[in-house]
Design an enzyme around this catalytic site. Structure first.
Site: not given
Ligand SMILES: [Zn+2]
Length: 275
Positions: A71, A108, A173, A187, A243, A246
């Site tokens: 894939r 990362l 969120c 998977c 949240c 944020c």
């Molecule tokens: Zn958020």
């Protein structure tokens, strides 16, 4: 400024009235970070390179294994054992020499993550780990970079643009509770067809091109697809005032990027992603 060679090369998309020269020049100026060069990142990176995106940063800490080739179509048998970002960059360099490619040969996190996000016009989340998705979300909020996230497993997929600099909701969120573990294990346990991740990765490329070229794209919506029945629907996405990433008290809010939001009603997170 487009050259005659550019006008020929990109003629099919230049013909589109809503795209045109301005759209092509916008792509050429753009920097996109693609996190994960697996089943989603493969078509996304190929289409963005083919379309003439100017600068691609490719991040993946894994190596190409034989079970990926079913894939992850950017890789081939000659790339077995190579880092996926390196393998992808090799293929992309052969596709379009005008696209500058930067391979980041690691998962990362920390300062490397922040450096990779800063200066990007858009980040594509094509990863397979919840921890990476949340870390990316926080890094994008901090750096004020929109995050385009795709996921697929079995016959199901979803796509969302978290345009937080534009006032939109963030990934947390949508999934406030947080996920644990490694989606690539999900998977491996649940299976996935190559074309399913191919569709989602292609949609990710489509929405990226539209966003970079200033065309209307997904906004404050999540596209959910069932590719077994070929049905799809959209969910409205709204900011959560509480949240953790944020909302008030979050690092992003403290950096002056928070905004008022409306609670999301009864949307239950659906785990799972391509690996
Ligand atoms: Zn958020």
């Amino acid at each position: 400024m487009l050259t005659d060679a550019d006008l020929l090369r990109y003629s099919r998309q230049l013909l589109l009235p809503d795209f045109g020269i301005a759209g092509q020049e916008a792509l050429a100026r753009s920097t996109v970070l693609i996190v994960g060069l697996g089943g989603l990142g493969s078509p996304a990176a190929l289409y963005l390179t083919a379309a003439g995106v100017g600068h691609l940063r490719l991040a993946d800490g894994d190596i190409v294994e034989v079970s990926n080739l079913q894939r992850q179509v950017i890789h081939d048998e000659a790339g077995l054992g190579l880092n996926k970002a390196v393998s992808a960059a090799r293929r992309l360099a052969a596709l379009n020499s005008a696209t500058s490619l930067h391979a980041i040969e690691q998962s990362l996190q920390g300062a490397v993550l922040q450096d990779a996000v800063v200066g990007a016009d858009l980040v594509l989340d094509a990863s397979d780990r919840f921890a990476t998705r949340y870390a990316l979300n926080r890094a994008c909020l901090q750096a004020r970079v929109p995050l385009l996230s795709a996921a697929a497993i079995r016959f199901e997929g979803q796509l969302a643009l978290f345009d937080t600099p534009g006032g939109g909701a963030c990934y947390r969120c949508l999934y406030p509770l947080g996920g644990a573990g490694d989606e690539s294990l999900a998977c491996a346990e649940n299976g996935v067809l190559g074309p399913v991740v191919g569709v989602l990765g292609s949609l990710q490329a489509l929405e990226a091109v539209k966003f970079l070229a200033g065309l209307k794209s997904l906004h404050d919506e999540v596209l959910m697809m069932d590719l077994r029945s070929l049905s799809q629907y959209r969910l409205r996405l709204q900011r959560r005032p509480d949240c953790a990433d944020c909302g008030p008290g979050s690092a992003a809010q403290n950096a002056g990027q928070g905004a008022q939001g409306v609670p999301l009603a009864n949307f239950s997170p659906q785990a799972g992603s391509e690996s």
